[in-house]
Design an enzyme around this catalytic site. Structure first.
Site, PDB file in Angstrom:
ATOM      1  N   ASN A 131      12.861  -4.853  10.145  1.00  0.00           N
ATOM      2  CA  ASN A 131      11.748  -5.128  11.053  1.00  0.00           C
ATOM      3  C   ASN A 131      10.991  -3.838  11.365  1.00  0.00           C
ATOM      4  OD1 ASN A 131      10.113  -6.858  12.569  1.00  0.00           O
ATOM      5  ND2 ASN A 131      11.256  -6.483  14.453  1.00  0.00           N
ATOM      6  N   HIS A 141       7.021  -2.447   4.099  1.00  0.00           N
ATOM      7  CA  HIS A 141       7.459  -2.939   5.406  1.00  0.00           C
ATOM      8  C   HIS A 141       8.658  -3.849   5.176  1.00  0.00           C
ATOM      9  CE1 HIS A 141       6.967  -4.056   9.669  1.00  0.00           C
ATOM     10  NE2 HIS A 141       7.487  -5.209   9.264  1.00  0.00           N
ATOM     11  N   CYS A 142       9.809  -3.454   5.713  1.00  0.00           N
ATOM     12  CA  CYS A 142      11.054  -4.170   5.463  1.00  0.00           C
ATOM     13  C   CYS A 142      11.299  -5.183   6.580  1.00  0.00           C
ATOM     14  CB  CYS A 142      12.228  -3.185   5.388  1.00  0.00           C
ATOM     15  SG  CYS A 142      13.809  -3.988   5.019  1.00  0.00           S
ATOM     16  N   LYS A 143      11.382  -6.455   6.207  1.00  0.00           N
ATOM     17  CA  LYS A 143      11.626  -7.500   7.193  1.00  0.00           C
ATOM     18  C   LYS A 143      13.052  -7.430   7.731  1.00  0.00           C
ATOM     19  CE  LYS A 143       8.397 -10.673   4.938  1.00  0.00           C
ATOM     20  NZ  LYS A 143       8.251 -11.984   4.268  1.00  0.00           N
TER      21      LYS A 143
END
Length: 294
Positions: free
Chosen positions: A157, A152-154
């Site tokens: 998002n 999950h890439c911040k």
């Protein structure tokens, strides 16, 4: 390397013997535009605007005339391509096909560890309440199963999975290329400012400032704004520092994913492999710190 990853306990595996604490799952997120927006996502867009505005509005117009076409075209193509793939990676829904067919944006089931040992059992997700593929993992942040889950890439998002993994890699690669080219332009402007600043004043608007070498123009040639020489120097210095840090971090991230592809691993699988090693090291440290017993 865990720049873009959520903590591993946010993702519920089905085969690795890990139970997830009972949580109240309410609604799922469709893509990177679903609320709430992440702070890192906002920072990424602000950095993109800063690099584009300063690079093409201040630094590139100061190049000698015979370098201007290359100065606009080469990094410009990279920036436009990065914008397209980045927007697509953020907007795409990486959920499992069966999850996408279901109206999963409504209230979801509550996972109870007393009833089920894992969120996904026998290829069935107890939260999404659908059968999913063997490569799917349930993301605790997006509250949905993602096919080919990587992380999950911040900064996006959004989850990075099978549907948008190559878009994610192209986004990183194009950012490195475009920003690297503008970094070269910024370094040239910064050095030439001390060696021969007249090389940077080739635009026709500088003809009116021949006797005022301490005054410069920015946002040439469309909307020239007069400023001081120190402002050009400080802006170029800040641009070099920020772009250098960004290129190094993105280069590290790209190298890490090349390593993962070479070993046919996902980021999630890599983290799971590192856990036993960390636990062994922590156990050794505890044994070393314990006094000998008679």
């Amino acid at each position: 390397m865990n720049i873009c990853n959520k903590p591993p306990n946010k993702t519920a595996p089905e085969n690795f013997g890990e139970a997830v604490p009972e949580v109240q799952v309410q609604r799922a997120r469709r893509n990177g535009w679903s609320w709430p927006l992440h702070l890192f996502q906002i920072i990424a867009w602000l950095l993109y605007l800063f690099f584009a505005l300063v690079g093409f509005g201040i630094l590139v117009p100061l190049l000698p005339r015979h370098w201007l076409p290359a100065g606009y075209i080469c990094p410009g193509v990279c920036f436009i391509y990065h914008l397209v793939v980045h927007l697509t990676a953020v907007s795409i829904d990486p959920a499992d096909a069966n999850v996408r067919e279901k109206n999963y944006l409504g209230p979801l089931a509550t996972f109870n560890r007393n009833q089920h040992a894992h969120v996904i059992e026998n290829h069935h997700c107890h939260v999404c309440d659908v059968d999913v593929s063997a490569k799917s993992k349930h993301c605790g942040t997006c509250n949905k199963c993602v096919c080919g889950f990587d992380h999950h890439c911040k900064w996006l998002n959004n989850c990075v999975g099978e549907r948008n993994y190559w878009l994610f890699l192209n986004s990183v690669l194009s950012a490195i290329l475009g920003l690297g080219l503008l970094l070269l332009v910024a370094c040239y402007v910064f050095v030439e400012f001390f060696i021969d600043p007249m090389m940077l004043r080739s635009d026709r608007h500088f003809d009116a400032l021949k006797n005022h070498t301490d005054r410069w123009f920015v946002f040439l040639p469309a909307a020239p704004v007069e400023t001081w020489a120190s402002a050009i120097l400080v802006t170029a210095g800040i641009f070099i520092l920020l772009s250098l840090m960004t290129v190094i971090l993105l280069g590290h991230l790209l190298t890490f994913h090349i390593y993962l592809m070479w070993n046919k691993l996902t980021t999630y699988e890599y983290i799971l492999q590192q856990r036993p090693q960390q636990e062994v090291k922590e156990g050794d440290k505890q044994l070393e710190s314990c006094p000998p017993q008679v």
